[in-house]
Design a protein around this motif. Structure first.
Motif, PDB file in Angstrom:
ATOM      1  N   ARG A 323       0.825  -1.211   0.000  1.00 23.30           N
ATOM      2  CA  ARG A 323       0.000   0.000   0.000  1.00 23.30           C
ATOM      3  C   ARG A 323       0.862   1.264   0.000  1.00 23.30           C
ATOM      4  O   ARG A 323       2.000   1.277   0.475  1.00 23.30           O
ATOM      5  N   LYS A 324       0.277   2.341  -0.492  1.00 26.06           N
ATOM      6  CA  LYS A 324       1.008   3.597  -0.643  1.00 26.06           C
ATOM      7  C   LYS A 324       1.590   4.082   0.679  1.00 26.06           C
ATOM      8  O   LYS A 324       2.764   4.470   0.748  1.00 26.06           O
ATOM      9  N   ARG A 353       1.040  -2.812 -11.676  1.00 31.09           N
ATOM     10  CA  ARG A 353       0.589  -1.999 -10.551  1.00 31.09           C
ATOM     11  C   ARG A 353       0.625  -0.488 -10.768  1.00 31.09           C
ATOM     12  O   ARG A 353       0.417   0.260  -9.817  1.00 31.09           O
ATOM     13  N   LEU A 354       0.866  -0.018 -11.984  1.00 28.75           N
ATOM     14  CA  LEU A 354       0.949   1.426 -12.214  1.00 28.75           C
ATOM     15  C   LEU A 354      -0.046   1.848 -13.293  1.00 28.75           C
ATOM     16  O   LEU A 354      -0.050   1.298 -14.393  1.00 28.75           O
ATOM     17  N   TYR A 399      -3.275  -1.042  -7.104  1.00 28.74           N
ATOM     18  CA  TYR A 399      -2.331  -0.382  -8.006  1.00 28.74           C
ATOM     19  C   TYR A 399      -2.155   1.066  -7.556  1.00 28.74           C
ATOM     20  O   TYR A 399      -2.901   1.579  -6.716  1.00 28.74           O
ATOM     21  N   TYR A 400      -1.139   1.699  -8.107  1.00 25.56           N
ATOM     22  CA  TYR A 400      -0.866   3.093  -7.825  1.00 25.56           C
ATOM     23  C   TYR A 400      -1.447   3.933  -8.963  1.00 25.56           C
ATOM     24  O   TYR A 400      -1.155   3.683 -10.136  1.00 25.56           O
ATOM     25  N   ASP A 404      -0.658   8.961  -7.382  1.00 23.73           N
ATOM     26  CA  ASP A 404       0.094   8.246  -6.337  1.00 23.73           C
ATOM     27  C   ASP A 404       1.579   8.190  -6.686  1.00 23.73           C
ATOM     28  O   ASP A 404       2.441   8.424  -5.829  1.00 23.73           O
ATOM     29  N   PHE A 405       1.848   7.849  -7.935  1.00 23.77           N
ATOM     30  CA  PHE A 405       3.244   7.685  -8.346  1.00 23.77           C
ATOM     31  C   PHE A 405       3.971   9.027  -8.351  1.00 23.77           C
ATOM     32  O   PHE A 405       5.140   9.113  -7.931  1.00 23.77           O
TER      33      PHE A 405
END
Length: 832
Positions: A323-324, A353-354, A399-400, A404-405
């Protein structure tokens, strides 16, 4: 088995699968390990299926489960069920022709065979669920029978490192006994130079900061951390911390060189760059975190810098998701130990996941695992997580987002950590292949051109191959133009995210590893392409892919990186063309003759990051204990294996072989490729890898990382220890002394710090020995408690405390270590 007999099983039927539905399962399952080598190459085990409903269990049902390490199943003749592997690591059990209805309350034992061996409890089945007539799946109450017989985790005739029983652990712990007392400025990584000054500084609760222009971000982070500890930053503090540049003409080793001067409550952190200032603040915080307020620090002048510019960690978030918030916590921890690269492994066979705008299926399909017949909406289950692709609490799913990224990039950059994204290609790409096939099927009836735009596979490809993880459908078809459109599209979106984050993109890692033999040989498109290009071997297809993708990124001003395979078996002409485009070749498979790969690549012109499996693979088990989690294919890695790494003398970086035999370090380099004068500066640094097959939670990320990563922390900063062996002298005495001091720093300084910060970590086991009826025990942690039992039960925090030698006539003694709220695995001594 009748209802009355089931009462005997009740105590061990502990539910391991969390219920995700309100509909009860009509069955429960119990699994028990039999033994290895029931047949040559197979181990035996047994499922016990219990009908817990009020109706007979007829046919038309399926049970699915996952199991680490894909293994061929062999059913016995006339078995009432058939067990088969649907996908690597994902299995289905269905009634066979000999199935008879199972009455309510009755049970049936189902023995079967798996290819290979099983020596660890973590490799047992997981997350079973029940499906009947295509109704919604339901979780099955599931229990694993305890491993109580040695035959359940041993293999006759197999040469392995010694099992960590009482005697072995006692001997290992004896070697770590020391009268060394931690010094005021001991820490990890060790400081290059600390010169004591007269006097003591008392760091009061109220602190003032004096900050030179250019260091505002470092000051802001320092204030945050000081306030977490309990200090207050004011305008009139009794202690002053000054952040400033080096004075003119100060000698500077590299961009991270800093000085920390503590003199009578005035603390100066100076450096040539903001990164250097940040390093100095981390050293100061390390000193303050180990004391109560007001801290008392001996006056000192510290002069410190790293030897290696690249000190990294890779986390695989594809196989199991992190998780983030947990990712940010990990970034904080890495930064506090001056690790400056985070390798972001966001795609693999098991997930993507992106978020990539315009390729929504990569995450709508590729980031979810659950029950599916055709993978049109999600991937098959694997590892942890069960049937529900919408369960966001499971590490299978998640996923992000793009935002998020971007926030991750900014968060890491503020802490002077470079993020290297990895697009696994052309192998390890199954999640992307399935996602792009789902996109194709969604669009083919309305817009065939758009449907094929990013397709990664060919319908008529009959290539026969088996990947390292047993996949037969995970390789991009590199003859398709759509593959290169995909790689450019994903790269462009990543470049845009870095640009929006206002963070430099150092490189894009493109994987390049483990493309299995047989790939592309049954592809009509590849065969035609090879004919057109005059190619005679499939390896040339891999080289074409590498050349084309690296050239594409070079045109965008982006360097490329890859695993060691990207630099192997090329002509000098191709090496000369590729090497300038590369930021780093990540050398990982350093076992046997492959341990020459890093220096071979550096000599050929590539920058090299040392990722040696036998030193830096965090996902390998700490030791062969049956309950120790982790993979074992590359041996075992603990905090001493990482400490043993010598970047410029890699052949002596493993004192033992994979099966535990001692290496002759005086002869280890004989006949091996040596670094040339030109190759030596191409050793960029070192990196730890944490692949996530066995990670069911973030607690496990921390367990594998700490204390195992401390060897990398130390060696990245101090790459030339005085104990480094030479052909003439193995310097064993110096090594043993350094090893005990390193262990003391971990156990007396770093573990208490981690405990205060709420970080999980692993404790080593105590040793047990019985000599002439006397019980002896020892610990590698001077401050820890040893609790033991003599009745065969598992030790707890309430068990007897060992403090001195006692009389002991029992046959079995078990012990655990307890320290800082943690406990070790059980050490067992059998007085046979």
């Amino acid at each position: 088995m009748k209802k009355s007999q089931l009462l005997l099983l009740a105590p061990v039927l502990v539910t391991l699968a969390a219920c995700q539905t309100t509909t009860p399962s009509p069955v429960s399952l119990r699994w028990e390990m039999g033994k290895n080598q029931v047949e040559a190459g197979f181990y035996g085990s047994t499922f016990t299926l219990v009908n817990t409903s009020d109706k007979p269990l007829e046919t038309g049902w399926e049970i699915y489960y996952t199991q680490l390490a894909p293994r061929q199943v062999k059913n016995y003749a006339n078995s009432p069920v058939t067990i088969e592997m649907v996908n690597p690591g994902y299995y289905r059990m269905t009634p066979s022709e000999s199935w008879q209805p199972l009455a309510p309350g009755d049970s049936i034992a189902i023995p079967y065979l798996n290819r290979g061996i099983l020596t660890q409890t973590q490799f047992t089945p997981k997350s079973p669920f029940f499906v009947q007539n295509d109704n919604k799946p339901v979780d099955i109450p599931f229990a694993i029978a305890p491993f109580t017989r040695e035959e359940q985790w041993t293999v006759a005739g197999l040469i392995t490192p010694p099992y960590p029983d009482g005697e072995y652990c006692y001997t290992q712990n004896e070697a770590l006994q020391t009268d060394y007392t931690p010094q005021s400025y001991d820490m990890l990584p060790s400081l290059k130079k600390a010169t004591p000054r007269p006097g003591v500084s008392v760091i009061s609760e109220n602190i003032s900061l004096s900050v030179e222009e250019g260091f505002a971000s470092e000051a802001h982070l320092l204030i945050q951390e000081l306030e977490k500890i309990g200090y207050h930053v004011t305008d009139n503090g009794q202690t002053v911390i000054a952040l400033c540049s080096f004075t003119k003409n100060s000698p500077v080793q590299n961009d991270e060189h800093y000085r920390l001067d503590i003199r009578d409550n005035y603390i100066t952190i100076s450096g040539a760059t903001s990164h250097a200032i940040f390093n100095g603040t981390q050293t100061l915080l390390s000193l303050l975190k180990r004391q109560q307020i007001p801290a008392r620090l001996d006056n000192v002048a510290i002069d410190d810098y790293p030897d290696l510019p690249y000190r990294g960690m890779m986390l695989d978030v594809a196989r199991n998701f992190t998780r983030k918030a947990d990712l940010f916590k990990l970034i904080d921890l890495l930064a506090s130990y001056k690790i400056n690269v985070f390798h972001f492994h966001f795609s693999d066979d098991e997930a993507w996941r992106l978020e990539i705008p315009g390729l929504e299926e990569l995450t709508s399909v590729g980031s979810r695992r659950g029950f599916t017949r055709d993978e049109s909406q999600c991937l098959y289950p694997n590892y942890y997580g069960g049937w529900n692709p919408n369960d966001t609490t499971a590490t299978a799913n998640g996923y992000y987002t793009r935002q998020d990224f971007i926030e991750l990039l900014q968060y890491a950059a503020q802490r002077h950590i470079t993020v290297i994204p990895e697009i696994e290609s052309p192998g390890h790409a199954r999640a992307a292949l399935v996602a792009m096939k789902a996109r194709y099927n969604k669009l083919k009836d309305s817009d065939m051109e758009k449907a094929c735009e990013y397709l990664l596979s060919e319908t008529n490809d009959t290539s026969k191959y088996v990947s390292a993880q047993a996949y037969t459908d995970n390789i991009m078809n590199v003859s398709l133009p759509s593959v290169y459109r995909f790689m450019e599209k994903v790269s462009d979106e990543i470049i845009a995210m870095y640009r929006e984050a206002d963070v430099p993109l150092e490189a894009i890692h493109i994987g390049g590893d483990e493309v299995p033999h047989g790939s592309w040989e049954g592809s009509p498109s590849c065969q035609q392409f090879m004919k057109e290009q005059g190619m005679t071997h499939p390896h040339q297809l891999a080289e074409y892919f590498l050349d084309k993708v690296s050239a594409m990124l070079a045109q965008k001003g982006v360097k490329v990186s890859g695993w060691q395979e990207v630099a192997l078996n090329h002509s000098p002409e191709l090496n000369a063309r590729l090497a300038p485009r590369f930021d780093g070749v990540y050398c990982w498979h350093t076992i046997g003759h492959d341990n020459e790969v890093p220096y071979t690549a550096a000599n050929a012109g590539y920058g090299v990051v040392l990722c040696n499996v036998n030193n830096f693979y965090l996902d390998l088990a700490y030791n062969p204990h049956k309950d120790e989690p982790g993979l074992t294919w590359g041996g075992y890695v603990d905090q001493f294996a990482s400490f043993n790494m010598l970047p410029y003398n890699i052949y002596v970086s493993s004192p033992t072989t994979l099966d535990g035999r001692p290496n002759d370090l005086k002869k280890a380099s004989q006949g091996k490729t040596q670094l040339t004068e030109q190759g030596r500066p191409r050793i960029k640094g070192i990196q730890a890898q944490l692949f996530s097959e066995t990670l069911g939670s973030f607690d496990m990320v921390e367990y594998y990382t700490f204390p195992k990563i401390f060897g990398l922390v130390e060696r990245g900063w101090n790459a030339f220890p005085e104990w480094s062996p030479t052909p003439a002298d193995d310097k064993q005495a110096l090594y043993e002394k350094a090893r005990t001091i390193y262990n003391t720093k971990i156990t007396a300084i770093e573990m208490p710090r981690l405990a205060r910060e709420g970080v999980n970590f692993r404790l080593p086991q105590p040793g047990i020995r019985i000599v002439e009826g006397k019980l002896y025990a020892n610990s590698p942690i001077a401050q820890a408690e040893i609790r033991y039992t003599t009745d065969g039960s598992e030790p707890t925090a309430q068990s007897a405390l060992w403090t001195a030698t006692i009389d002991c006539q029992t046959q079995v003694v078990k012990a655990r270590l307890f320290y800082l709220g943690k406990e070790s695995l059980t050490t067992e001594y059998r007085n046979d």
